[in-house]
Design a protein around this motif. Sequence first.
Motif, PDB file in Angstrom:
ATOM      1  N   GLN A  56      -3.740   3.301  -2.855  1.00  0.00           N
ATOM      2  CA  GLN A  56      -3.283   1.916  -2.899  1.00  0.00           C
ATOM      3  C   GLN A  56      -3.373   1.379  -4.325  1.00  0.00           C
ATOM      4  OE1 GLN A  56      -2.075   0.432  -0.138  1.00  0.00           O
ATOM      5  NE2 GLN A  56      -2.585   2.167   1.189  1.00  0.00           N
ATOM      6  N   ASN A  57      -2.299   0.733  -4.780  1.00  0.00           N
ATOM      7  CA  ASN A  57      -2.307   0.142  -6.116  1.00  0.00           C
ATOM      8  C   ASN A  57      -3.333  -0.975  -6.250  1.00  0.00           C
ATOM      9  OD1 ASN A  57      -0.166   1.815  -6.861  1.00  0.00           O
ATOM     10  ND2 ASN A  57       1.374   0.327  -6.196  1.00  0.00           N
TER      11      ASN A  57
ATOM     12  N   SER B 111      13.545   1.853   0.305  1.00  0.00           N
ATOM     13  CA  SER B 111      12.721   2.875  -0.353  1.00  0.00           C
ATOM     14  C   SER B 111      12.735   2.707  -1.867  1.00  0.00           C
ATOM     15  CB  SER B 111      13.229   4.275   0.019  1.00  0.00           C
ATOM     16  OG  SER B 111      13.117   4.500   1.392  1.00  0.00           O
ATOM     17  N   TYR B 112      13.910   2.435  -2.420  1.00  0.00           N
ATOM     18  CA  TYR B 112      14.018   2.328  -3.868  1.00  0.00           C
ATOM     19  C   TYR B 112      13.339   1.068  -4.387  1.00  0.00           C
ATOM     20  CZ  TYR B 112      16.051   2.794  -8.516  1.00  0.00           C
ATOM     21  OH  TYR B 112      16.221   2.936  -9.864  1.00  0.00           O
TER      22      TYR B 112
ATOM     23  N   LEU C 235      11.014  -0.948  -2.941  1.00  0.00           N
ATOM     24  CA  LEU C 235       9.567  -0.973  -2.761  1.00  0.00           C
ATOM     25  C   LEU C 235       8.868   0.101  -3.572  1.00  0.00           C
ATOM     26  CD1 LEU C 235       9.221  -1.718   1.059  1.00  0.00           C
ATOM     27  CD2 LEU C 235       9.131  -3.303  -0.863  1.00  0.00           C
ATOM     28  N   GLY C 236       9.584   1.153  -3.934  1.00  0.00           N
ATOM     29  CA  GLY C 236       8.984   2.214  -4.741  1.00  0.00           C
ATOM     30  C   GLY C 236       9.025   1.954  -6.226  1.00  0.00           C
ATOM     31  N   THR C 237       9.613   0.830  -6.636  1.00  0.00           N
ATOM     32  CA  THR C 237       9.690   0.482  -8.053  1.00  0.00           C
ATOM     33  C   THR C 237       8.609  -0.535  -8.375  1.00  0.00           C
ATOM     34  OG1 THR C 237      12.081   0.824  -7.987  1.00  0.00           O
ATOM     35  CG2 THR C 237      11.224  -0.379  -9.865  1.00  0.00           C
ATOM     36  N   ARG C 238       7.565  -0.095  -9.046  1.00  0.00           N
ATOM     37  CA  ARG C 238       6.428  -0.967  -9.316  1.00  0.00           C
ATOM     38  C   ARG C 238       6.764  -2.050 -10.336  1.00  0.00           C
ATOM     39  NH1 ARG C 238       1.045   2.408 -10.425  1.00  0.00           N
ATOM     40  NH2 ARG C 238       0.301   0.268 -10.532  1.00  0.00           N
TER      41      ARG C 238
ATOM     42  N   SER D  29       1.721   1.824   3.104  1.00  0.00           N
ATOM     43  CA  SER D  29       2.036   1.819   1.678  1.00  0.00           C
ATOM     44  C   SER D  29       3.491   1.406   1.531  1.00  0.00           C
ATOM     45  CB  SER D  29       1.822   3.198   1.057  1.00  0.00           C
ATOM     46  OG  SER D  29       2.361   3.260  -0.252  1.00  0.00           O
ATOM     47  N   GLN D  30       3.791   0.695   0.451  1.00  0.00           N
ATOM     48  CA  GLN D  30       5.189   0.340   0.226  1.00  0.00           C
ATOM     49  C   GLN D  30       6.048   1.568   0.006  1.00  0.00           C
ATOM     50  OE1 GLN D  30       2.720  -0.110  -1.910  1.00  0.00           O
ATOM     51  NE2 GLN D  30       3.403  -0.143  -4.063  1.00  0.00           N
ATOM     52  N   TYR D  31       5.444   2.673  -0.404  1.00  0.00           N
ATOM     53  CA  TYR D  31       6.192   3.911  -0.625  1.00  0.00           C
ATOM     54  C   TYR D  31       6.496   4.651   0.673  1.00  0.00           C
ATOM     55  CZ  TYR D  31       4.236   2.927  -5.223  1.00  0.00           C
ATOM     56  OH  TYR D  31       3.869   2.307  -6.394  1.00  0.00           O
ATOM     57  N   HIS D  32       5.874   4.239   1.770  1.00  0.00           N
ATOM     58  CA  HIS D  32       6.065   4.890   3.068  1.00  0.00           C
ATOM     59  C   HIS D  32       6.692   3.939   4.084  1.00  0.00           C
ATOM     60  CE1 HIS D  32       3.916   8.683   2.263  1.00  0.00           C
ATOM     61  NE2 HIS D  32       3.121   7.948   1.502  1.00  0.00           N
TER      62      HIS D  32
END
Length: 310
Positions: free
Chosen positions: A51-52, A250-251, A253-256, A71-74
């Motif tokens: 987790q970030n 996905s894109y 939420l996967g971009t911090r 997770s935002q990545y999942h």
Amino acid sequence: MDQPQQPAAAPVSRPARSGAVEAALAVALGVLSAAFGLAPWLLTGARSPLQNLWAGEALPADMPVTLLPLSQYHATSIVALLTVGGAVAGLAVRIWRPGRRRLATGCAAAGVSAVHAIAVLQAFTTVGGGLTGGAAAALYVAGLLAGTVVAMAAAVAAALLLAAESKAPAALGVGLMAVPAASWLAFAASSAAGPGGTPAFLAAAWRWLPAVLVGAALAWCGFRPAVRLVVWVVNLLLLWLVPALFTSVSYVLGTRTYLGDFGEMSLLARQILAATLGPDGGAGPTVAVALAIGLAGAAALELRRRRVGS
């Protein structure tokens, strides 16, 4: 002297199951189906993703066990893990064909929802307790929870549609679940094979699997009565829209870089969605394949029906 013939014994029929028995069986069916949907994640060991906003430094092995990969990545994986459980429950009721179908369908959906509620409560309690405090953590948890609740509702909808007696809602349920089912299989394969272990041909197959599922469902549904053409239109629209939504979510939420900046996230999402839905986004061939399979299959089934009827 001939003996008088004895009357033939009446065939022994099996007693119908009581409503309580069917309800209990349906709840158990829903529980098992939900567990099956979560299985690809549980079989990995179910260690929470890093987790970030975690309160302290931690290695992957130090993370707690959670029943969902929060997770935002999942995000799309969470949707797949939850909705597939509902779809399996609906299909199981359809195959079972209980005497009290509505009761069984409702109880199966309730069993699915109960397992999902336990998984969501455990996962969010565990992850929420380990995050740093503050507005960012609260916003992160609230966003994930909102998406997870929507996925739970979609799981119930999939169960109800696929368990319906009529072909039209069942075919619509297949259209709703085609992309999440492919995502679930991809997640299961990658979890079993490990990083980089999924064969290239399987990775390519996930793109076309939703088209095959939708095409087969449309062929089975057929054109008669004419109202079923609505199912054709809706399913093809879902096949066009849902992969684009999955890609966009996905894109983004996967971009911090833009995480938490809702204006930039919204702009990025619209840009990716427009590009994915456009002529160069790759949705056209998928929809065309599904339509071709549906038309060919429906025509073949109609021809077979006429031959049998003649």
